[in-house]
Design a protein around this motif. Structure first.
Motif, mmCIF file in Angstrom:
data_model
loop_
_atom_site.group_PDB
_atom_site.id
_atom_site.type_symbol
_atom_site.label_atom_id
_atom_site.label_comp_id
_atom_site.label_asym_id
_atom_site.label_seq_id
_atom_site.Cartn_x
_atom_site.Cartn_y
_atom_site.Cartn_z
ATOM 1 N N ALA A 101 0.047 1.158 0.800
ATOM 2 C CA ALA A 101 1.108 1.888 0.093
ATOM 3 C C ALA A 101 1.725 1.086 -1.035
ATOM 4 C CB ALA A 101 2.195 2.292 1.079
ATOM 5 N N CYS A 102 1.481 -0.222 -1.091
ATOM 6 C CA CYS A 102 2.131 -1.065 -2.092
ATOM 7 C C CYS A 102 1.511 -0.850 -3.470
ATOM 8 C CB CYS A 102 2.004 -2.540 -1.694
ATOM 9 S SG CYS A 102 2.764 -3.666 -2.896
ATOM 10 N N PRO A 103 2.294 -0.430 -4.465
ATOM 11 C CA PRO A 103 1.732 -0.203 -5.804
ATOM 12 C C PRO A 103 1.341 -1.492 -6.519
ATOM 13 C CG PRO A 103 4.105 0.053 -5.854
ATOM 14 C CD PRO A 103 3.729 -0.114 -4.413
ATOM 15 N N MET A 104 1.821 -2.640 -6.034
ATOM 16 C CA MET A 104 1.501 -3.922 -6.647
ATOM 17 C C MET A 104 0.397 -4.658 -5.899
ATOM 18 S SD MET A 104 3.600 -3.698 -9.123
ATOM 19 C CE MET A 104 3.855 -5.276 -9.935
ATOM 20 N N GLU A 105 -0.201 -3.988 -4.911
ATOM 21 C CA GLU A 105 -1.307 -4.537 -4.107
ATOM 22 C C GLU A 105 -0.930 -5.853 -3.422
ATOM 23 O OE1 GLU A 105 -5.347 -4.486 -5.452
ATOM 24 O OE2 GLU A 105 -4.954 -2.919 -6.914
ATOM 25 N N ILE A 106 0.287 -5.940 -2.948
ATOM 26 C CA ILE A 106 0.705 -7.102 -2.162
ATOM 27 C C ILE A 106 0.184 -6.927 -0.734
ATOM 28 C CG2 ILE A 106 2.686 -8.390 -1.259
ATOM 29 C CD1 ILE A 106 4.272 -7.438 -3.701
ATOM 30 N N PRO A 107 -0.474 -7.928 -0.152
ATOM 31 C CA PRO A 107 -1.006 -7.802 1.218
ATOM 32 C C PRO A 107 0.107 -7.949 2.259
ATOM 33 C CG PRO A 107 -1.492 -9.983 0.353
ATOM 34 C CD PRO A 107 -0.845 -9.217 -0.762
ATOM 35 N N VAL A 108 0.923 -6.924 2.365
ATOM 36 C CA VAL A 108 2.093 -6.986 3.234
ATOM 37 C C VAL A 108 1.690 -7.251 4.677
ATOM 38 C CG1 VAL A 108 4.159 -5.746 4.001
ATOM 39 C CG2 VAL A 108 3.277 -5.385 1.690
ATOM 40 N N ASP A 109 0.556 -6.718 5.106
ATOM 41 C CA ASP A 109 0.124 -6.860 6.494
ATOM 42 C C ASP A 109 -0.255 -8.289 6.864
ATOM 43 O OD1 ASP A 109 -2.217 -6.405 4.749
ATOM 44 O OD2 ASP A 109 -3.331 -6.617 6.629
ATOM 45 N N GLN A 110 -0.388 -9.163 5.854
ATOM 46 C CA GLN A 110 -0.741 -10.556 6.106
ATOM 47 C C GLN A 110 0.454 -11.500 6.002
ATOM 48 O OE1 GLN A 110 -4.047 -11.647 3.553
ATOM 49 N NE2 GLN A 110 -4.922 -9.581 3.706
ATOM 50 N N LEU A 111 1.613 -10.963 5.709
ATOM 51 C CA LEU A 111 2.795 -11.784 5.451
ATOM 52 C C LEU A 111 3.893 -11.480 6.469
ATOM 53 C CD1 LEU A 111 2.956 -11.168 1.585
ATOM 54 C CD2 LEU A 111 1.900 -13.126 2.733
ATOM 55 N N THR A 112 4.670 -12.505 6.816
ATOM 56 C CA THR A 112 5.839 -12.266 7.659
ATOM 57 C C THR A 112 7.044 -11.865 6.810
ATOM 58 O OG1 THR A 112 6.356 -14.633 7.599
ATOM 59 C CG2 THR A 112 5.086 -13.818 9.486
ATOM 60 N N GLN A 113 7.058 -12.313 5.536
ATOM 61 C CA GLN A 113 8.056 -11.840 4.580
ATOM 62 C C GLN A 113 7.428 -11.835 3.187
ATOM 63 O OE1 GLN A 113 11.585 -14.136 3.984
ATOM 64 N NE2 GLN A 113 10.537 -16.107 4.021
ATOM 65 N N VAL A 114 7.777 -10.839 2.416
ATOM 66 C CA VAL A 114 7.223 -10.680 1.072
ATOM 67 C C VAL A 114 8.081 -11.475 0.102
ATOM 68 C CG1 VAL A 114 6.623 -9.070 -0.759
ATOM 69 C CG2 VAL A 114 6.295 -8.414 1.628
ATOM 70 N N SER A 115 7.548 -12.613 -0.323
ATOM 71 C CA SER A 115 8.257 -13.443 -1.299
ATOM 72 C C SER A 115 7.614 -13.355 -2.678
ATOM 73 C CB SER A 115 8.275 -14.906 -0.831
ATOM 74 O OG SER A 115 6.951 -15.380 -0.632
ATOM 75 N N ARG A 116 6.593 -12.506 -2.812
ATOM 76 C CA ARG A 116 5.929 -12.350 -4.103
ATOM 77 C C ARG A 116 6.923 -11.844 -5.144
ATOM 78 N NH1 ARG A 116 0.240 -11.511 -3.612
ATOM 79 N NH2 ARG A 116 -0.483 -12.871 -1.914
ATOM 80 N N ALA A 117 6.920 -12.474 -6.318
ATOM 81 C CA ALA A 117 7.843 -12.079 -7.385
ATOM 82 C C ALA A 117 7.545 -10.680 -7.909
ATOM 83 C CB ALA A 117 7.772 -13.085 -8.528
ATOM 84 N N SER A 118 6.339 -10.185 -7.666
ATOM 85 C CA SER A 118 5.955 -8.869 -8.189
ATOM 86 C C SER A 118 6.523 -7.719 -7.373
ATOM 87 C CB SER A 118 4.428 -8.756 -8.235
ATOM 88 O OG SER A 118 3.864 -8.959 -6.947
ATOM 89 N N CYS A 119 7.168 -8.016 -6.241
ATOM 90 C CA CYS A 119 7.708 -6.951 -5.390
ATOM 91 C C CYS A 119 8.753 -6.140 -6.149
ATOM 92 C CB CYS A 119 8.319 -7.554 -4.127
ATOM 93 S SG CYS A 119 9.080 -6.323 -3.038
ATOM 94 N N LEU A 120 8.607 -4.818 -6.144
ATOM 95 C CA LEU A 120 9.511 -3.913 -6.861
ATOM 96 C C LEU A 120 10.637 -3.384 -5.983
ATOM 97 C CD1 LEU A 120 6.843 -1.704 -8.699
ATOM 98 C CD2 LEU A 120 7.845 -3.853 -9.464
ATOM 99 N N SER A 121 10.664 -3.775 -4.721
ATOM 100 C CA SER A 121 11.625 -3.214 -3.762
ATOM 101 C C SER A 121 11.514 -1.691 -3.711
ATOM 102 C CB SER A 121 13.059 -3.632 -4.103
ATOM 103 O OG SER A 121 13.236 -5.018 -3.900
ATOM 104 N N CYS A 122 10.307 -1.186 -3.882
ATOM 105 C CA CYS A 122 10.109 0.265 -3.853
ATOM 106 C C CYS A 122 10.226 0.802 -2.437
ATOM 107 C CB CYS A 122 8.767 0.635 -4.457
ATOM 108 S SG CYS A 122 7.330 0.034 -3.525
ATOM 109 N N LEU A 123 9.992 -0.051 -1.421
ATOM 110 C CA LEU A 123 10.081 0.275 0.003
ATOM 111 C C LEU A 123 9.009 1.258 0.451
ATOM 112 C CD1 LEU A 123 13.963 0.471 0.522
ATOM 113 C CD2 LEU A 123 12.461 -1.516 0.368
ATOM 114 N N ASN A 124 7.942 1.386 -0.348
ATOM 115 C CA ASN A 124 6.816 2.222 0.082
ATOM 116 C C ASN A 124 6.202 1.696 1.369
ATOM 117 O OD1 ASN A 124 7.225 3.693 -2.210
ATOM 118 N ND2 ASN A 124 5.241 3.256 -3.151
ATOM 119 N N CYS A 125 6.146 0.356 1.480
ATOM 120 C CA CYS A 125 5.551 -0.250 2.671
ATOM 121 C C CYS A 125 6.377 0.061 3.914
ATOM 122 C CB CYS A 125 5.393 -1.750 2.484
ATOM 123 S SG CYS A 125 6.940 -2.624 2.114
#
Length: 402
Positions: free
Chosen positions: A210-234
């Motif tokens: 669901a992430c529009p920035m293709e961040i591998p959320v399922d592999q992270l305990t917290q999303v610290s990627r600067a590209s996160c848009l806080s869209c909350l799709n995940c």
């Protein structure tokens, strides 16, 4: 969550279009990236790049504050290019067009392009003192009512963004946007984060899909990627979100689980605060000083016609620096707010050396160019002052002798 974000996106897009096409406003003065482009010229020369205003600095400050709090929410909730790009991809998905996922390695390589774009724009703009890339800017093509200074390349770039958006999520925002390059270091230390609880996660990978920035959320305990848009799709995509397998919020006593309403509130407060600040603290967009400041000085506020831009403001200063009969002696400080209609000008001067009448005459009287043997009429007019109707006694004290 997605509906709320889309409502906010469409609201800001509608506000932009109404301001530009219905109210005929200069939307460039409300672009946060304009604050980045104008910063060097304003600090070093005291004036803005043409078409920009100090409101750009306030909007940039508001967006940076927003980014420190809720990451790149400006990109996910406010940016018109991002909104249009997402709408195109949504329509393409409904039409059955496949989505291309580029992968992390390719994404990182392409993401470096935005820093090159930023560097090139700033170098050429600061060197020339003009918005050199305006004619190629897809956002300017949208907000400029298609002015004569737009080249066909602006539409080519805009068309390319739309075409690629049919298959790839947010290509411009991810890889080429210069403002994204500016926001990246601020987003990296942003207060809020998406967090995943490995004990509750079932590994369905819906969050990453669901992430529009293709961040591998399922592999992270917290999303610290600067590209996160806080869209909350995940968060919305997680089938176990009610159990808080994925949450969004701050850390520690500030609360790990924030509602989306808090995010929207931060966006609106930062934006409203920036707009309010630009009106409450109207910084001049053009400043020039001649001579040494004196302990006691006087000021006069004028409404000047045809002082429309930085170039005209420099011409305005030239008439005040004239060396003929209408010379203005002594210290001068010019602060101006150029405008397409009537510009506000504040002039500080030494009352022992000159007076308001002398200043008004210098601004409006023609100048005789001795080398070319011709008169140069002044393009400027002052509201409430007409040298043909008002005598010197009505206009002010007599001019000081040179």
């Amino acid at each position: 969550m997605k509906k709320t974000r889309r409502t906010v996106q469409l609201g800001f897009l509608a506000l932009t279009l109404v301001a530009v096409f219905a109210l005929k406003e200069n939307a460039e003065r409300w672009c946060p990236f304009g604050g980045v482009e104008a910063l060097y010229t304003y600090v070093t020369e005291g004036n803005m790049v043409c078409s920009l205003g100090t409101s750009n600095f306030f909007l940039l400050g508001g967006v940076l504050a927003m980014t420190l709090l809720v990451r790149r929410a400006f990109c996910g909730y406010m940016c018109p290019i991002g909104t249009i790009s997402e709408m195109v991809r949504s329509l393409a998905r409904r039409a059955g067009l496949p989505e291309i996922r580029v992968g992390q390695r390719v994404d990182r390589v392409l993401g470096a392009a935005k820093y090159a774009v930023l560097g090139l724009i700033l170098y050429t703009t600061w060197r020339a003192g003009e918005l050199m890339f305006r004619g190629y800017d897809p956002c300017y093509a949208l907000i400029s009512r298609h002015g004569a200074d737009i080249t066909v390349w602006a539409y080519v770039v805009a068309g390319a963004i739309v075409a690629v958006s049919l298959f790839v999520s947010l290509p411009f925002c991810r890889w080429f946007c210069p403002l994204a390059a500016v926001l990246t270091p601020f987003s990296r230390v942003g207060l809020t984060r998406v967090r995943r609880d490995p004990a509750l996660c079932t590994g369905c990978r819906r969050c990453s899909a669901a992430c529009p920035m293709e961040i591998p959320v399922d592999q992270l305990t917290q999303v610290s990627r600067a590209s996160c848009l806080s869209c909350l799709n995940c968060v919305e995509a997680c089938p176990h979100r009610e159990k808080h397998a994925i949450t969004w919020g701050a850390a520690g006593w500030l609360g790990r689980r924030w509602p989306q309403a808090a995010l929207v509130g931060v966006v609106l407060v930062c934006t409203t605060g920036a707009v309010w600040g630009s009106y409450a603290l109207p910084l001049p967009s053009f400043r020039k000083t001649r001579g040494t400041a004196v302990a006691e000085y006087a000021t006069v506020d004028l409404k000047v016609e045809h002082l429309t831009c930085r170039g005209r403001a420099n011409l305005f200063v030239w008439y005040l620096d004239r060396d003929d009969l209408f010379r203005v002696p002594g210290y001068l400080k010019i602060e101006a707010w150029p405008s397409p209609s009537v510009a506000d000008v504040r002039i500080s001067y030494d009352p022992r050396e000159t007076n308001v009448a002398t200043i008004q005459q210098a601004i409006t009287e023609p100048y005789y160019n001795l080398s070319e043997d011709r008169w140069l009429p002044s393009p400027f007019r002052i509201e409430g002052y007409d040298p043909l109707e008002l005598g010197l006694e009505e206009a002010g004290a007599p001019p000081v002798d040179p």
